[in-house]
Design a protein around this motif. Sequence first.
Motif, short mmCIF file in Angstrom:
data_model
loop_
_atom_site.label_atom_id
_atom_site.label_comp_id
_atom_site.label_asym_id
_atom_site.label_seq_id
_atom_site.Cartn_x
_atom_site.Cartn_y
_atom_site.Cartn_z
N PRO A 1 0.84 -1.21 0.00
CA PRO A 1 0.00 0.00 0.00
C PRO A 1 0.87 1.26 0.00
CG PRO A 1 -0.07 -1.08 2.13
CD PRO A 1 0.71 -1.99 1.20
N LEU A 2 0.34 2.32 -0.57
CA LEU A 2 1.07 3.58 -0.61
C LEU A 2 1.17 4.19 0.78
CD1 LEU A 2 -0.32 5.34 -3.80
CD2 LEU A 2 1.93 4.35 -3.47
N SER A 3 2.32 4.76 1.08
CA SER A 3 2.53 5.49 2.33
C SER A 3 1.78 6.82 2.25
CB SER A 3 4.02 5.74 2.53
OG SER A 3 4.23 6.68 3.55
N PRO A 4 1.27 7.33 3.37
CA PRO A 4 0.64 8.65 3.34
C PRO A 4 1.66 9.77 3.11
CG PRO A 4 0.69 7.83 5.57
CD PRO A 4 1.17 6.72 4.67
N SER A 5 2.92 9.50 3.37
CA SER A 5 3.98 10.49 3.18
C SER A 5 4.49 10.43 1.75
CB SER A 5 5.13 10.22 4.14
OG SER A 5 6.16 11.16 3.93
N VAL A 6 4.90 11.57 1.21
CA VAL A 6 5.47 11.60 -0.13
C VAL A 6 6.99 11.69 -0.10
CG1 VAL A 6 3.42 12.65 -1.13
CG2 VAL A 6 5.28 14.13 -0.35
N MET A 7 7.56 11.81 1.09
CA MET A 7 9.01 11.96 1.20
C MET A 7 9.62 10.80 1.98
SD MET A 7 9.69 15.98 1.77
CE MET A 7 11.42 15.58 1.64
N SER A 8 10.84 10.49 1.62
CA SER A 8 11.62 9.52 2.38
C SER A 8 12.35 10.24 3.52
CB SER A 8 12.63 8.83 1.47
OG SER A 8 13.60 8.15 2.23
N HIS A 9 13.10 11.28 3.16
CA HIS A 9 13.85 12.03 4.16
C HIS A 9 14.36 13.33 3.56
CE1 HIS A 9 16.99 9.79 2.02
NE2 HIS A 9 17.78 10.80 2.32
N VAL A 10 14.86 14.19 4.42
CA VAL A 10 15.50 15.44 4.02
C VAL A 10 16.76 15.57 4.85
CG1 VAL A 10 14.25 16.87 5.69
CG2 VAL A 10 15.11 17.90 3.58
N SER A 11 17.78 16.20 4.28
CA SER A 11 19.05 16.40 4.98
C SER A 11 19.43 17.87 4.98
CB SER A 11 20.18 15.63 4.29
OG SER A 11 19.92 14.27 4.23
N LEU A 12 19.92 18.34 6.13
CA LEU A 12 20.47 19.68 6.23
C LEU A 12 21.94 19.57 6.61
CD1 LEU A 12 17.77 21.72 8.21
CD2 LEU A 12 18.14 21.62 5.74
N GLY A 13 22.76 20.38 5.99
CA GLY A 13 24.18 20.37 6.30
C GLY A 13 24.49 21.22 7.50
N THR A 14 25.58 20.86 8.18
CA THR A 14 26.04 21.64 9.32
C THR A 14 27.55 21.81 9.24
OG1 THR A 14 26.14 21.83 11.73
CG2 THR A 14 26.24 19.60 10.82
N ASN A 15 28.03 22.92 9.77
CA ASN A 15 29.47 23.17 9.84
C ASN A 15 30.04 22.82 11.21
OD1 ASN A 15 29.92 24.27 7.15
ND2 ASN A 15 28.55 25.89 7.82
N ASP A 16 29.18 22.42 12.15
CA ASP A 16 29.62 22.01 13.48
C ASP A 16 28.68 20.90 13.93
OD1 ASP A 16 30.18 21.69 16.21
OD2 ASP A 16 30.56 23.84 16.51
N PHE A 17 29.03 19.67 13.57
CA PHE A 17 28.13 18.54 13.81
C PHE A 17 27.78 18.36 15.28
CE2 PHE A 17 27.44 14.03 14.78
CZ PHE A 17 26.22 13.88 14.15
N ALA A 18 28.75 18.40 16.17
CA ALA A 18 28.47 18.16 17.59
C ALA A 18 27.48 19.21 18.12
CB ALA A 18 29.76 18.18 18.41
N ARG A 19 27.67 20.45 17.74
CA ARG A 19 26.77 21.52 18.20
C ARG A 19 25.38 21.34 17.60
NH1 ARG A 19 27.31 28.06 17.54
NH2 ARG A 19 26.21 27.70 15.61
N ALA A 20 25.31 21.00 16.31
CA ALA A 20 24.01 20.80 15.65
C ALA A 20 23.29 19.60 16.26
CB ALA A 20 24.21 20.61 14.15
N LYS A 21 24.00 18.52 16.54
CA LYS A 21 23.36 17.34 17.11
C LYS A 21 22.77 17.66 18.48
CE LYS A 21 23.37 12.48 17.96
NZ LYS A 21 22.64 12.57 19.20
N ALA A 22 23.52 18.36 19.33
CA ALA A 22 23.01 18.73 20.65
C ALA A 22 21.77 19.62 20.50
CB ALA A 22 24.10 19.45 21.45
N PHE A 23 21.79 20.55 19.56
CA PHE A 23 20.65 21.44 19.30
C PHE A 23 19.43 20.62 18.89
CE2 PHE A 23 18.12 23.84 16.19
CZ PHE A 23 17.81 24.99 16.91
N TYR A 24 19.57 19.78 17.87
CA TYR A 24 18.41 19.03 17.37
C TYR A 24 17.94 17.96 18.37
CZ TYR A 24 18.10 21.44 12.97
OH TYR A 24 17.89 22.40 12.01
N ASP A 25 18.85 17.37 19.13
CA ASP A 25 18.41 16.43 20.18
C ASP A 25 17.41 17.10 21.12
OD1 ASP A 25 20.05 14.36 19.23
OD2 ASP A 25 21.52 14.53 20.86
N ALA A 26 17.74 18.32 21.56
CA ALA A 26 16.89 19.03 22.52
C ALA A 26 15.65 19.62 21.87
CB ALA A 26 17.70 20.14 23.20
#
Length: 134
Positions: free
Chosen positions: A3-28
Motif C-alpha cells: 500500500p502507498l505510504s501517506p507520506s510523499v518523502m523519504s527524508h530530508v538532509s540539512l548540512g552543518t558546519n559544526d556537527f556536535a553543536r548541531a546534534k546537541a541542538f536538534y536532540d533538545a
Amino acid sequence: MPPLSPSVMSHVSLGTNDFARAKAFYDAVLATLQIRCVMEHPGAAAYGREFPEFWVQQPFDGGPAQTANGVHFAFLAQSAEEVRAFHATALALGARDDGPPGPRPLYGPPYYGAYVRDLDGHKIEAMYWDESAA
C-alpha cells in the motif's frame, strides 16, 4: 504491490558546519515534538518518531554547509503547546527567531506555527493543524 505510504518523502538532509553543536541542538529541540535521534553515523544523525526522516550532517563533499533562500523544513507538532516549546527551546539554545508561535490564517484557520533559524542558519518550523479552529 505494498500500500502507498501517506507520506510523499523519504527524508530530508540539512548540512552543518559544526556537527556536535548541531546534534546537541536538534536532540533538545526535536524532543519537544516527540522526535528523537533514531540513527547515527560519524558526522550524521537521523531523527524521526519511528524511522529516519530528518538528517543533520556534515556535507558529504567536505565543503561548507550553506542555507538556501526559500527553503525550510516543517516538523509536525501534536499541539500548539509543542509548537511553543519547540520555539522556546530553539531560542534558548541559540537559534534566531524567524516567526513567533501563533496562528497563520494565510495557510488556513487551523494552521498554528513557529519559525526559527537553526545554528547554521537553516529555516525550520514546527506546525500544528488545529481542527478545532477550522
